[in-house]
Design a protein around this motif. Structure first.
Motif, PDB file in Angstrom:
ATOM      1  N   LEU A 181     -20.914  13.602  23.804  1.00 45.91           N
ATOM      2  CA  LEU A 181     -22.025  13.443  24.737  1.00 45.91           C
ATOM      3  C   LEU A 181     -21.453  12.878  26.025  1.00 45.91           C
ATOM      4  CD1 LEU A 181     -23.352  13.629  21.898  1.00 45.91           C
ATOM      5  CD2 LEU A 181     -25.090  12.028  22.717  1.00 45.91           C
ATOM      6  N   ALA A 182     -21.671  13.559  27.118  1.00 45.79           N
ATOM      7  CA  ALA A 182     -20.987  13.242  28.369  1.00 45.79           C
ATOM      8  C   ALA A 182     -21.279  11.832  28.857  1.00 45.79           C
ATOM      9  CB  ALA A 182     -21.380  14.246  29.443  1.00 45.79           C
ATOM     10  N   SER A 183     -20.259  11.191  29.385  1.00 49.25           N
ATOM     11  CA  SER A 183     -20.433   9.915  30.067  1.00 49.25           C
ATOM     12  C   SER A 183     -20.795  10.178  31.521  1.00 49.25           C
ATOM     13  CB  SER A 183     -19.163   9.071  29.987  1.00 49.25           C
ATOM     14  OG  SER A 183     -18.155   9.588  30.852  1.00 49.25           O
ATOM     15  N   SER A 184     -21.229   9.144  32.217  1.00 48.99           N
ATOM     16  CA  SER A 184     -21.505   9.258  33.646  1.00 48.99           C
ATOM     17  C   SER A 184     -20.303   8.823  34.480  1.00 48.99           C
ATOM     18  CB  SER A 184     -22.727   8.406  34.017  1.00 48.99           C
ATOM     19  OG  SER A 184     -22.518   7.049  33.639  1.00 48.99           O
ATOM     20  N   GLY A 185     -19.227   8.457  33.815  1.00 49.70           N
ATOM     21  CA  GLY A 185     -18.035   7.989  34.513  1.00 49.70           C
ATOM     22  C   GLY A 185     -17.319   6.960  33.682  1.00 49.70           C
ATOM     23  N   VAL A 186     -16.828   5.918  34.327  1.00 46.95           N
ATOM     24  CA  VAL A 186     -16.031   4.906  33.633  1.00 46.95           C
ATOM     25  C   VAL A 186     -16.897   4.025  32.735  1.00 46.95           C
ATOM     26  CG1 VAL A 186     -14.341   3.049  33.954  1.00 46.95           C
ATOM     27  CG2 VAL A 186     -14.432   4.929  35.580  1.00 46.95           C
ATOM     28  N   HIS A 187     -18.191   3.959  32.978  1.00 50.42           N
ATOM     29  CA  HIS A 187     -19.113   3.075  32.254  1.00 50.42           C
ATOM     30  C   HIS A 187     -18.706   1.623  32.474  1.00 50.42           C
ATOM     31  CE1 HIS A 187     -21.114   6.263  29.410  1.00 50.42           C
ATOM     32  NE2 HIS A 187     -21.298   6.502  30.707  1.00 50.42           N
ATOM     33  N   SER A 188     -18.481   0.825  31.424  1.00 50.44           N
ATOM     34  CA  SER A 188     -18.240  -0.612  31.629  1.00 50.44           C
ATOM     35  C   SER A 188     -17.019  -1.123  30.896  1.00 50.44           C
ATOM     36  CB  SER A 188     -19.480  -1.416  31.183  1.00 50.44           C
ATOM     37  OG  SER A 188     -20.606  -1.047  31.940  1.00 50.44           O
TER      38      SER A 188
END
Length: 341
Positions: A181-188
């Motif tokens: 499921l795709a991330s939106s980027g680096v996250h946290s």
């Protein structure tokens, strides 16, 4: 004369911050929330759990880590609270739990009402996206212990799952399919390494890199995708056996936690292309692939293990919610590891 204000604590600023955040917090309200006139506690009507035969309460707590330092340097504070919700409430959904409510805690060197309201507004928005209520929180001013522009935040969440419906390693079977499921980027996660790369490569947060098409600071502060509602809908729609929230430790480390000791997840690295930010960090920081794998989500924010015949429908259900997903691997006999082909 010694006063609390002289010591660096501004009570009136704290009260102003509370006033500014009230409307934002109200957007996350659920019908089960009960008002406490004193404001000392958040109340949630537990009679809502009577519809369960054997309700199991799930709880999680976490923070955002050093991503807050990027927010402070860049002067953008309205999305870091969404990151907090992602770290806390998306852990709950891994076992199949529906997030119910959350509380937050902010420590800062100086209460700037507008900044605190922006942070809490992000938490409230994240709760709304997760279907949970923000029922309370605390802001603490720590003059002398933190700089005037420094802050940190943490939170705790509670959810519920029917005991017979709990997801996890015991449901995973050979032949199951692993979805990314795709991330939106680096996250946290991985921001200590991110900051190291910024420092060593002398990269400015204001730099507009051609690979990104926007300032680096904007890219690094892209809020964590909230998966809770999508995962709950997927569980209702198809046969889901397990989830894995891809946080610190990367895809292999987190997915292995959702596998039984006699099975492996074999992953196909060519099944997706990581977002450009990871190539930027790897190139400027000369980061080896193994360190990238162990540190970052590389574009996969959540993994789902589903029954063999459910993969196509699962991808369709998630796409209908605007969440890109794809088949990234399969479950085979093994020793409880997640590994790449």
């Amino acid at each position: 004369m010694s006063t609390y204000e002289a010591a660096g604590v501004d009570i009136e600023a704290g009260e102003r911050a509370v006033d500014l955040m009230k409307d934002k917090v109200a957007r996350s309200r659920r019908p089960e929330v009960v008002d406490d006139a004193s404001g000392f506690a958040g109340l949630f009507d537990a009679s809502a759990l009577l519809r369960y035969q054997r309700p199991l309460l799930a709880t999680s707590t976490d923070g955002v880590g050093t991503k807050v330092m990027i927010a402070q340097r860049y002067g953008k504070h309205d999305t870091i609270g969404i990151d907090l919700v992602g770290m806390v409430l998306d852990d709950l959904v891994v076992c199949g739990a529906e997030p119910l409510f959350m509380t937050d805690y902010i420590a800062c060197g100086k209460v700037v009402p507008e900044r605190i309201a922006e942070i809490v507004g992000g938490v409230a928005e994240g709760c709304r996206l997760a279907g949970a209520a923000l029922v309370g929180g605390e802001t603490a001013e720590h003059p002398g212990a933190m700089g005037a522009d420094e802050y940190d935040l943490a939170g705790a969440g509670t959810g519920v799952v029917e005991a017979s419906a709990m997801l996890g390693p015991e449901r995973v079977a050979e032949g199951d399919v692993v979805l990314g499921l795709a991330s939106s980027g680096v996250h946290s996660n991985g921001y200590s390494l991110v900051r190291h790369v910024l420092r060593e490569a002398s990269l400015s947060l204001d730099a507009v890199l051609p690979e990104l098409g926007r300032p680096l600071g904007e890219e690094l502060l892209e809020p964590t995708r909230i998966y809770s509602l999508a995962c709950l809908e997927l569980t209702r729609a198809v046969e889901v056996h397990a989830y894995a929230h891809i946080t610190g430790g990367g895809i292999e480390g987190n997915l292995a936690r959702s596998l039984p000791a006699h099975l492996d997840a074999v992953l196909d690295r060519s099944s997706w292309t990581p977002p450009a930010i990871f190539e930027v960090l790897a190139g400027h920081g000369k980061i080896a692939q193994r360190d990238l794998d162990r540190t970052f989500n590389l574009g996969v924010g959540m993994a789902a293990v589903v029954a063999p015949g459910a993969a196509d429908e699962a991808v369709r259900v998630l796409a209908a919610r605007g969440l890109p997903a794809w088949v990234m691997g399969e479950i085979v006999a093994g020793t409880g590891q997640a590994r790449y082909r």
